[in-house]
Design a protein around this motif. Structure first.
Motif, PDB file in Angstrom:
ATOM      1  N   HIS A 101     -19.692   6.720   8.829  1.00  0.00           N
ATOM      2  CA  HIS A 101     -18.328   6.053   8.480  1.00  0.00           C
ATOM      3  C   HIS A 101     -17.308   6.297   9.672  1.00  0.00           C
ATOM      4  CE1 HIS A 101     -19.859   6.269   4.410  1.00  0.00           C
ATOM      5  NE2 HIS A 101     -20.360   7.576   4.620  1.00  0.00           N
ATOM      6  N   PHE A 102     -16.525   5.602   9.693  1.00  0.00           N
ATOM      7  CA  PHE A 102     -15.273   5.719  10.668  1.00  0.00           C
ATOM      8  C   PHE A 102     -14.126   6.198  10.195  1.00  0.00           C
ATOM      9  CE2 PHE A 102     -11.822   3.941  13.364  1.00  0.00           C
ATOM     10  CZ  PHE A 102     -12.064   4.413  14.599  1.00  0.00           C
ATOM     11  N   GLN A 103     -13.513   7.055  10.702  1.00  0.00           N
ATOM     12  CA  GLN A 103     -12.285   7.849  10.136  1.00  0.00           C
ATOM     13  C   GLN A 103     -11.037   6.780  10.332  1.00  0.00           C
ATOM     14  OE1 GLN A 103     -11.543  11.725  11.571  1.00  0.00           O
ATOM     15  NE2 GLN A 103     -13.716  12.271  10.992  1.00  0.00           N
ATOM     16  N   PHE A 104     -10.479   6.155   9.481  1.00  0.00           N
ATOM     17  CA  PHE A 104      -9.604   5.092   9.665  1.00  0.00           C
ATOM     18  C   PHE A 104      -8.008   5.791   9.850  1.00  0.00           C
ATOM     19  CE2 PHE A 104     -12.898   2.714   7.617  1.00  0.00           C
ATOM     20  CZ  PHE A 104     -13.014   1.795   8.662  1.00  0.00           C
ATOM     21  N   GLY A 105      -7.971   6.963   9.365  1.00  0.00           N
ATOM     22  CA  GLY A 105      -6.679   7.553   9.373  1.00  0.00           C
ATOM     23  C   GLY A 105      -6.043   7.430   7.919  1.00  0.00           C
ATOM     24  N   SER A 106      -4.770   7.052   7.909  1.00  0.00           N
ATOM     25  CA  SER A 106      -4.045   6.688   6.604  1.00  0.00           C
ATOM     26  C   SER A 106      -4.360   5.415   6.028  1.00  0.00           C
ATOM     27  CB  SER A 106      -2.503   6.684   6.943  1.00  0.00           C
ATOM     28  OG  SER A 106      -1.930   5.654   7.529  1.00  0.00           O
ATOM     29  N   PRO A 107      -4.068   5.260   4.530  1.00  0.00           N
ATOM     30  CA  PRO A 107      -4.468   3.698   4.203  1.00  0.00           C
ATOM     31  C   PRO A 107      -3.574   2.723   4.866  1.00  0.00           C
ATOM     32  CG  PRO A 107      -4.150   5.397   2.511  1.00  0.00           C
ATOM     33  CD  PRO A 107      -3.981   6.138   3.891  1.00  0.00           C
ATOM     34  N   ASP A 108      -2.168   3.185   5.427  1.00  0.00           N
ATOM     35  CA  ASP A 108      -1.569   1.994   5.980  1.00  0.00           C
ATOM     36  C   ASP A 108      -2.118   1.681   7.323  1.00  0.00           C
ATOM     37  OD1 ASP A 108       1.057   0.495   5.855  1.00  0.00           O
ATOM     38  OD2 ASP A 108       1.428   1.603   7.821  1.00  0.00           O
ATOM     39  N   GLU A 109      -2.602   2.841   8.077  1.00  0.00           N
ATOM     40  CA  GLU A 109      -3.324   2.396   9.318  1.00  0.00           C
ATOM     41  C   GLU A 109      -4.497   1.432   9.096  1.00  0.00           C
ATOM     42  OE1 GLU A 109      -3.978   6.277  10.758  1.00  0.00           O
ATOM     43  OE2 GLU A 109      -2.144   6.528  11.762  1.00  0.00           O
ATOM     44  N   PHE A 110      -5.368   1.677   8.155  1.00  0.00           N
ATOM     45  CA  PHE A 110      -6.352   1.096   7.896  1.00  0.00           C
ATOM     46  C   PHE A 110      -6.288  -0.653   7.214  1.00  0.00           C
ATOM     47  CE2 PHE A 110      -9.611  -0.527   4.696  1.00  0.00           C
ATOM     48  CZ  PHE A 110     -10.683  -0.707   5.017  1.00  0.00           C
ATOM     49  N   LEU A 111      -5.206  -0.675   6.510  1.00  0.00           N
ATOM     50  CA  LEU A 111      -4.973  -1.961   5.882  1.00  0.00           C
ATOM     51  C   LEU A 111      -4.223  -2.766   6.910  1.00  0.00           C
ATOM     52  CD1 LEU A 111      -3.927  -1.127   2.292  1.00  0.00           C
ATOM     53  CD2 LEU A 111      -5.982  -2.193   3.096  1.00  0.00           C
ATOM     54  N   HIS A 112      -3.466  -2.245   7.936  1.00  0.00           N
ATOM     55  CA  HIS A 112      -2.489  -2.983   8.779  1.00  0.00           C
ATOM     56  C   HIS A 112      -2.718  -2.604  10.195  1.00  0.00           C
ATOM     57  CE1 HIS A 112       0.128  -3.746   5.229  1.00  0.00           C
ATOM     58  NE2 HIS A 112       0.071  -2.476   5.080  1.00  0.00           N
ATOM     59  N   GLY A 113      -3.603  -2.025  10.495  1.00  0.00           N
ATOM     60  CA  GLY A 113      -4.201  -1.910  12.002  1.00  0.00           C
ATOM     61  C   GLY A 113      -3.157  -1.922  12.889  1.00  0.00           C
ATOM     62  N   LEU A 114      -3.211  -2.175  14.326  1.00  0.00           N
ATOM     63  CA  LEU A 114      -2.331  -2.013  15.339  1.00  0.00           C
ATOM     64  C   LEU A 114      -0.947  -2.644  14.922  1.00  0.00           C
ATOM     65  CD1 LEU A 114      -1.773  -0.904  18.075  1.00  0.00           C
ATOM     66  CD2 LEU A 114      -2.550  -3.072  18.851  1.00  0.00           C
ATOM     67  N   ALA A 115      -0.983  -3.860  14.210  1.00  0.00           N
ATOM     68  CA  ALA A 115       0.265  -4.573  13.965  1.00  0.00           C
ATOM     69  C   ALA A 115       1.213  -3.715  13.079  1.00  0.00           C
ATOM     70  CB  ALA A 115       0.049  -5.917  13.234  1.00  0.00           C
ATOM     71  N   GLY A 116       0.520  -3.007  12.116  1.00  0.00           N
ATOM     72  CA  GLY A 116       1.368  -2.092  11.321  1.00  0.00           C
ATOM     73  C   GLY A 116       1.958  -0.892  11.767  1.00  0.00           C
ATOM     74  N   MET A 117       1.234  -0.605  13.024  1.00  0.00           N
ATOM     75  CA  MET A 117       1.638   0.801  13.671  1.00  0.00           C
ATOM     76  C   MET A 117       2.975   0.586  14.620  1.00  0.00           C
ATOM     77  SD  MET A 117      -2.178   1.853  14.224  1.00  0.00           S
ATOM     78  CE  MET A 117      -2.162   3.612  14.864  1.00  0.00           C
TER      79      MET A 117
END
Length: 137
Positions: A51-67
Motif C-alpha cells: 500500500h502507498f501512504q496517501f496522507g489525509s483524505p484531502d491529499e488523496f482525493l485532490h492530489g497536488l492541485a488540492g495542496m
C-alpha cells in the motif's frame, strides 16, 4: 440523499475515503509528513510493498492541485508561456481563456485543416462547441 440522513454529517470526501481506510488499516491514517526520515512512503518496505501512504483524505482525493492555494493554473500558464519559447501559449489561452470557435485558426489545428478522419468526415476542431467555455465541458 443517504448522506443527508446520517448523523453526525459525513462529508462526501470522508465517505469516499472509507473503503480505503479499511484496506490500508492504520497506514491510511498516517500523514505523509509523519514518515520518518529514511523510511519509504510505501508500507512494508520495497520487498513487501502493498500500500502507498496517501496522507489525509484531502491529499488523496485532490492530489497536488488540492495542496496548492491557486491550484495548478498559474504553473500551467507559466509553463505554456515560458517553455519552448511560448510554443503552447496560444493553445492554452484558447482553451482556458477564450470562447470556443468552430475550426479555430491555431498552429496546432492547421495540420488538420481540410483533412478527413477515418470515417471520412471533415475534421473541424470544436465542431458543435462554438461559444462554449472550458467550464461548459
Amino acid at each position: 440523499d443517504e448522506l443527508a440522513k446520517q448523523s453526525p454529517p459525513v462529508s462526501r470526501m470522508e465517505k469516499v475515503w472509507e473503503p480505503f481506510k479499511s484496506l490500508l488499516g492504520e497506514a491510511g491514517n498516517v500523514a505523509a509528513d509523519n514518515v520518518a526520515e529514511g523510511e519509504s512512503k510505501f508500507v512494508g518496505g520495497a520487498e513487501t510493498i502493498k500500500h502507498f501512504q496517501f496522507g489525509s483524505p484531502d491529499e488523496f482525493l485532490h492530489g497536488l492541485a488540492g495542496m496548492t492555494e491557486e491550484g495548478l493554473q498559474r504553473a500551467m500558464e507559466e509553463e505554456c508561456r515560458n517553455n519552448e519559447d511560448g510554443k503552447w501559449w496560444e493553445e492554452y489561452a484558447y482553451v482556458v481563456l477564450r470562447v470556443a470557435e468552430e475550426d479555430v485558426d491555431l498552429p496546432t489545428t492547421t495540420v488538420h485543416k481540410g483533412k478527413t478522419s477515418l470515417t471520412r468526415e471533415l475534421i473541424v476542431r470544436d465542431k458543435g462547441h462554438a461559444g462554449m467555455r472550458l467550464d461548459d465541458f
